[in-house]
Design a protein around this motif. Sequence first.
Motif, PDB file in Angstrom:
ATOM      1  N   GLU A  35     -16.595 -20.718  36.054  1.00 43.74           N
ATOM      2  CA  GLU A  35     -17.661 -21.702  36.134  1.00 43.74           C
ATOM      3  C   GLU A  35     -18.988 -21.013  35.849  1.00 43.74           C
ATOM      4  O   GLU A  35     -19.219 -19.896  36.325  1.00 43.74           O
ATOM      5  N   GLN A  36     -19.836 -21.680  35.091  1.00 47.95           N
ATOM      6  CA  GLN A  36     -21.126 -21.106  34.719  1.00 47.95           C
ATOM      7  C   GLN A  36     -22.192 -22.182  34.848  1.00 47.95           C
ATOM      8  O   GLN A  36     -22.086 -23.256  34.241  1.00 47.95           O
ATOM      9  N   GLY A  37     -23.214 -21.922  35.661  1.00 48.60           N
ATOM     10  CA  GLY A  37     -24.300 -22.868  35.820  1.00 48.60           C
ATOM     11  C   GLY A  37     -25.187 -22.908  34.582  1.00 48.60           C
ATOM     12  O   GLY A  37     -25.452 -21.875  33.967  1.00 48.60           O
ATOM     13  N   VAL A  38     -25.622 -24.106  34.198  1.00 45.85           N
ATOM     14  CA  VAL A  38     -26.493 -24.263  33.042  1.00 45.85           C
ATOM     15  C   VAL A  38     -27.611 -25.241  33.371  1.00 45.85           C
ATOM     16  O   VAL A  38     -27.495 -26.074  34.269  1.00 45.85           O
ATOM     17  N   GLU A  39     -28.711 -25.101  32.636  1.00 46.83           N
ATOM     18  CA  GLU A  39     -29.792 -26.076  32.652  1.00 46.83           C
ATOM     19  C   GLU A  39     -30.059 -26.487  31.214  1.00 46.83           C
ATOM     20  O   GLU A  39     -29.990 -25.657  30.309  1.00 46.83           O
ATOM     21  N   PHE A  40     -30.350 -27.765  31.005  1.00 43.50           N
ATOM     22  CA  PHE A  40     -30.681 -28.205  29.650  1.00 43.50           C
ATOM     23  C   PHE A  40     -31.629 -29.391  29.735  1.00 43.50           C
ATOM     24  O   PHE A  40     -31.692 -30.100  30.736  1.00 43.50           O
ATOM     25  N   ALA A  53     -14.574 -23.300  32.107  1.00 44.56           N
ATOM     26  CA  ALA A  53     -13.785 -22.866  30.959  1.00 44.56           C
ATOM     27  C   ALA A  53     -12.530 -22.143  31.435  1.00 44.56           C
ATOM     28  O   ALA A  53     -12.497 -21.593  32.541  1.00 44.56           O
ATOM     29  N   PRO A  54     -11.480 -22.144  30.609  1.00 44.98           N
ATOM     30  CA  PRO A  54     -10.274 -21.387  30.974  1.00 44.98           C
ATOM     31  C   PRO A  54     -10.590 -19.912  31.137  1.00 44.98           C
ATOM     32  O   PRO A  54     -11.448 -19.366  30.430  1.00 44.98           O
ATOM     33  N   ALA A  55      -9.942 -19.284  32.096  1.00 45.57           N
ATOM     34  CA  ALA A  55     -10.164 -17.853  32.323  1.00 45.57           C
ATOM     35  C   ALA A  55      -9.627 -17.047  31.147  1.00 45.57           C
ATOM     36  O   ALA A  55      -8.717 -17.471  30.430  1.00 45.57           O
ATOM     37  N   MET A  86      -8.992 -30.158  33.304  1.00 42.51           N
ATOM     38  CA  MET A  86      -9.192 -30.104  31.856  1.00 42.51           C
ATOM     39  C   MET A  86      -9.305 -28.665  31.359  1.00 42.51           C
ATOM     40  O   MET A  86      -8.801 -28.327  30.288  1.00 42.51           O
ATOM     41  N   ALA A  87      -9.960 -27.820  32.140  1.00 42.05           N
ATOM     42  CA  ALA A  87     -10.077 -26.413  31.749  1.00 42.05           C
ATOM     43  C   ALA A  87      -8.698 -25.761  31.704  1.00 42.05           C
ATOM     44  O   ALA A  87      -8.406 -24.962  30.801  1.00 42.05           O
ATOM     45  N   ARG A  88      -7.848 -26.088  32.661  1.00 40.49           N
ATOM     46  CA  ARG A  88      -6.499 -25.536  32.645  1.00 40.49           C
ATOM     47  C   ARG A  88      -5.692 -26.011  31.438  1.00 40.49           C
ATOM     48  O   ARG A  88      -4.733 -25.362  31.028  1.00 40.49           O
ATOM     49  N   SER A  89      -6.101 -27.158  30.864  1.00 38.92           N
ATOM     50  CA  SER A  89      -5.427 -27.675  29.676  1.00 38.92           C
ATOM     51  C   SER A  89      -6.084 -27.202  28.387  1.00 38.92           C
ATOM     52  O   SER A  89      -5.716 -27.673  27.309  1.00 38.92           O
ATOM     53  N   GLY A  90      -7.075 -26.300  28.502  1.00 39.20           N
ATOM     54  CA  GLY A  90      -7.638 -25.695  27.308  1.00 39.20           C
ATOM     55  C   GLY A  90      -9.004 -26.177  26.890  1.00 39.20           C
ATOM     56  O   GLY A  90      -9.526 -25.746  25.859  1.00 39.20           O
ATOM     57  N   PHE A  91      -9.645 -27.046  27.680  1.00 43.78           N
ATOM     58  CA  PHE A  91     -10.973 -27.542  27.338  1.00 43.78           C
ATOM     59  C   PHE A  91     -12.061 -26.656  27.946  1.00 43.78           C
ATOM     60  O   PHE A  91     -11.878 -26.088  29.034  1.00 43.78           O
ATOM     61  N   VAL A  92     -13.190 -26.585  27.274  1.00 44.39           N
ATOM     62  CA  VAL A  92     -14.422 -26.094  27.879  1.00 44.39           C
ATOM     63  C   VAL A  92     -15.200 -27.340  28.291  1.00 44.39           C
ATOM     64  O   VAL A  92     -15.541 -28.179  27.449  1.00 44.39           O
ATOM     65  N   VAL A  93     -15.462 -27.470  29.588  1.00 41.81           N
ATOM     66  CA  VAL A  93     -15.936 -28.732  30.150  1.00 41.81           C
ATOM     67  C   VAL A  93     -17.356 -28.572  30.683  1.00 41.81           C
ATOM     68  O   VAL A  93     -17.651 -27.618  31.419  1.00 41.81           O
ATOM     69  N   LEU A  94     -18.223 -29.516  30.337  1.00 47.47           N
ATOM     70  CA  LEU A  94     -19.561 -29.568  30.914  1.00 47.47           C
ATOM     71  C   LEU A  94     -19.654 -30.784  31.820  1.00 47.47           C
ATOM     72  O   LEU A  94     -19.448 -31.922  31.383  1.00 47.47           O
ATOM     73  N   SER A  95     -19.934 -30.544  33.093  1.00 48.09           N
ATOM     74  CA  SER A  95     -20.261 -31.619  34.028  1.00 48.09           C
ATOM     75  C   SER A  95     -21.668 -31.365  34.538  1.00 48.09           C
ATOM     76  O   SER A  95     -22.082 -30.213  34.677  1.00 48.09           O
ATOM     77  N   TYR A  96     -22.410 -32.415  34.805  1.00 46.84           N
ATOM     78  CA  TYR A  96     -23.808 -32.228  35.190  1.00 46.84           C
ATOM     79  C   TYR A  96     -24.223 -33.287  36.205  1.00 46.84           C
ATOM     80  O   TYR A  96     -23.574 -34.323  36.351  1.00 46.84           O
TER      81      TYR A  96
END
Length: 460
Positions: A35-40, A53-55, A86-96
């Motif tokens: 998990e990675q925190g983001v601001e946009f 994201a998947p490890a 979703m990450a475990r299924s291969g997606f890079v996911v953004l939730s905000y």
Amino acid sequence: MRVWWARCLVAALAVVAAASGTAAAGPARAGQDTEQGVEFRSGEVTLHGTVTAPAGTARRRRPGIVLVHGSGPETRAKYRVEAQAMARSGFVVLSYDKRTAGYSLTQRSYPQLADDALAGVRVLRGRADVDPRRVGLWGFSEGGWVVPLAAARSAQVSYVVLVGASGVSPARQSAWSLENRLWHEGVAGSLLRTVPVTGTRFLTDAGLLPEADYDPLPALRRVHQPVLALWGDDQQSPPAESAVAIGKALRDGGNTDVTLRFFPHADHKLRTSSDGFQRGEHVVPGYVETMASWVAGRGHRTNDALPHQARRSHALVPLPHHEGPAAQAAAFALMVVSFAAHLLKEWVRRLRRRPCAPGAGRAPRWLAATGLATLLGFLGYLAFVTMTLTPGPVLGHRPVFWLVLQLLAAGTVLAAVATVVSWWRVRASVPGRTGARLGLLVLASAVFVPWALFWGLAAL
């Protein structure tokens, strides 16, 4: 030396994030995912989110997906289960976290929320671990109205996934959902119309239900990306109606890549549920796997058979002017003031131990007491049902509190008749001030009868 290279790597990632409108925090482990925190930025607002994201290091870039919220002040925490699955299924996911500026219970703009979703798409497209040609939008519930607006405006959206989306207006969907809930609680009779239909029409006309009449179909006709729409045993958005309306709108716009899927034993959010009402904690088996296969082009694109939908939704017509919020507020104020003033006057008379004036005896006191109790009790009970979605104890398919209010309403009408009769009998000896007070009380009673009929208190 290794520390220096690590700092360079972090700096490089920060530059990439900044170029796409993000400011990233350091990664933290979350089970097998990262998990990675983001601001946009979205317009003048800074949004805070998490990229899951998947490890491990991917040998190829992965598909990205932005999660767009349901209604209310939603945060990314409410979608962590979905993001991790979703990450475990291969997606890079953004939730905000949903914006707070311009969004509240009584104010919101779907085009503005669509801008936020597109800002999230730009965040994922700027990441080194995401394939920019495979970044899509996932819209849940209210997000099902927002995501098509965003997808129709930007070719950067590669695909669309809708969960629990509604093909009818928010007001119509809200009325259907409330009726379902009350029916599930064993309620029959006038309350089934009062809360879902009359209450929703009133809130809509009062401007307290934002985007109430929004029509989702025009935006859907402009969506040309592949669309996967999913429903469970949905009791909040009419699944069969919505599937037909959404599928037709997309095809009318020339979109032939439309897949409609239904999952039993799942709630509105596709969490496990025995009846669609009980909210589950885990995503229903097969849901995320279906989505991953579909995005990868390996899943089938044929539609499931429509599920059974016990009750259809109904279009809500605006209230006529004489029944609108302004007229309702004036009538309610007149009745409350009239009933309360009479009770207050009687209380003062008793304190001063003055005799009761002719015509102002027991019947007017009962009228004022039952009338005021009905009005205030109705207001409190309606707020309780709307906020808790429960009717309280039910007796013979009638909520006990609603039965009490109906009995009070009937008592008010009987007391009004008794007041008029007793006043008429002694009209020649009634003092002027007492007559004026009784006249105001009778006027309030005359207003009370159509008010009680309108709100279902005088119906079975």
